[in-house]
Design a protein around this motif. Sequence first.
Motif, short mmCIF file in Angstrom:
data_model
loop_
_atom_site.label_atom_id
_atom_site.label_comp_id
_atom_site.label_asym_id
_atom_site.label_seq_id
_atom_site.Cartn_x
_atom_site.Cartn_y
_atom_site.Cartn_z
N MET A 54 0.83 -1.19 0.00
CA MET A 54 0.00 0.00 0.00
C MET A 54 0.87 1.25 0.00
O MET A 54 1.91 1.28 0.63
N ALA A 55 0.40 2.26 -0.68
CA ALA A 55 1.12 3.53 -0.74
C ALA A 55 0.64 4.46 0.38
O ALA A 55 -0.42 4.25 0.96
N SER A 56 1.44 5.47 0.65
CA SER A 56 1.04 6.47 1.63
C SER A 56 1.34 7.85 1.07
O SER A 56 2.21 8.01 0.22
N ILE A 57 0.59 8.84 1.56
CA ILE A 57 0.80 10.22 1.13
C ILE A 57 0.82 11.12 2.36
O ILE A 57 0.29 10.76 3.41
N THR A 58 1.42 12.28 2.21
CA THR A 58 1.44 13.29 3.25
C THR A 58 0.76 14.53 2.66
O THR A 58 1.08 14.94 1.54
N GLY A 82 -17.30 6.85 13.82
CA GLY A 82 -16.60 5.82 14.58
C GLY A 82 -15.33 5.33 13.91
O GLY A 82 -14.96 4.17 14.03
N ARG A 83 -14.66 6.23 13.18
CA ARG A 83 -13.43 5.86 12.49
C ARG A 83 -12.31 6.81 12.89
O ARG A 83 -12.55 7.88 13.42
N SER A 84 -11.08 6.40 12.55
CA SER A 84 -9.95 7.30 12.75
C SER A 84 -9.96 8.35 11.64
O SER A 84 -10.60 8.16 10.60
N MET A 85 -9.23 9.43 11.87
CA MET A 85 -9.12 10.46 10.82
C MET A 85 -8.49 9.88 9.57
O MET A 85 -8.90 10.20 8.45
N GLU A 86 -7.51 9.02 9.75
CA GLU A 86 -6.82 8.43 8.61
C GLU A 86 -7.77 7.55 7.79
O GLU A 86 -7.80 7.63 6.56
N GLU A 87 -8.56 6.73 8.48
CA GLU A 87 -9.52 5.88 7.77
C GLU A 87 -10.60 6.73 7.08
O GLU A 87 -11.00 6.45 5.95
N GLU A 88 -11.04 7.79 7.74
CA GLU A 88 -12.06 8.67 7.14
C GLU A 88 -11.50 9.32 5.88
O GLU A 88 -12.18 9.40 4.85
N ALA A 89 -10.26 9.78 5.94
CA ALA A 89 -9.63 10.40 4.77
C ALA A 89 -9.49 9.39 3.63
O ALA A 89 -9.73 9.71 2.46
N ARG A 90 -9.12 8.13 3.97
CA ARG A 90 -9.02 7.09 2.95
C ARG A 90 -10.36 6.86 2.27
O ARG A 90 -10.44 6.75 1.04
N LEU A 91 -11.43 6.80 3.06
CA LEU A 91 -12.76 6.55 2.48
C LEU A 91 -13.21 7.73 1.61
O LEU A 91 -13.80 7.54 0.55
N ILE A 92 -12.93 8.94 2.05
CA ILE A 92 -13.29 10.13 1.26
C ILE A 92 -12.54 10.12 -0.07
O ILE A 92 -13.13 10.34 -1.13
N LEU A 93 -11.24 9.85 -0.02
CA LEU A 93 -10.45 9.82 -1.25
C LEU A 93 -10.88 8.67 -2.17
O LEU A 93 -10.99 8.84 -3.37
N ARG A 94 -11.13 7.51 -1.60
CA ARG A 94 -11.56 6.35 -2.39
C ARG A 94 -12.89 6.66 -3.09
O ARG A 94 -13.07 6.35 -4.27
#
Length: 80
Positions: free
Chosen positions: A1-5, A25-37
Amino acid sequence: MASITIRNLDDEVKTHLRVRAASNGRSMEEEARLILRDAVGRKPSSRNLASIIRSHFGPTDGVDLELPPREPAREPPSWE
């Protein structure tokens, strides 16, 4: 998996992301992943503006108007 900053993120955007993540009920990181996806995963619509207008106002939803008979064009004004 890739990562971004993501740099220079507005504090207000980060706050909204944190609140949204907490309410889901999610972490900020997971929420950002879902929004981007969700944003990237959308396929462009094959319907353009003309086809959308036609679907709303096409022959089945339109109005048949009786066209008046054509008359000869009037004489142009004389500037003399």
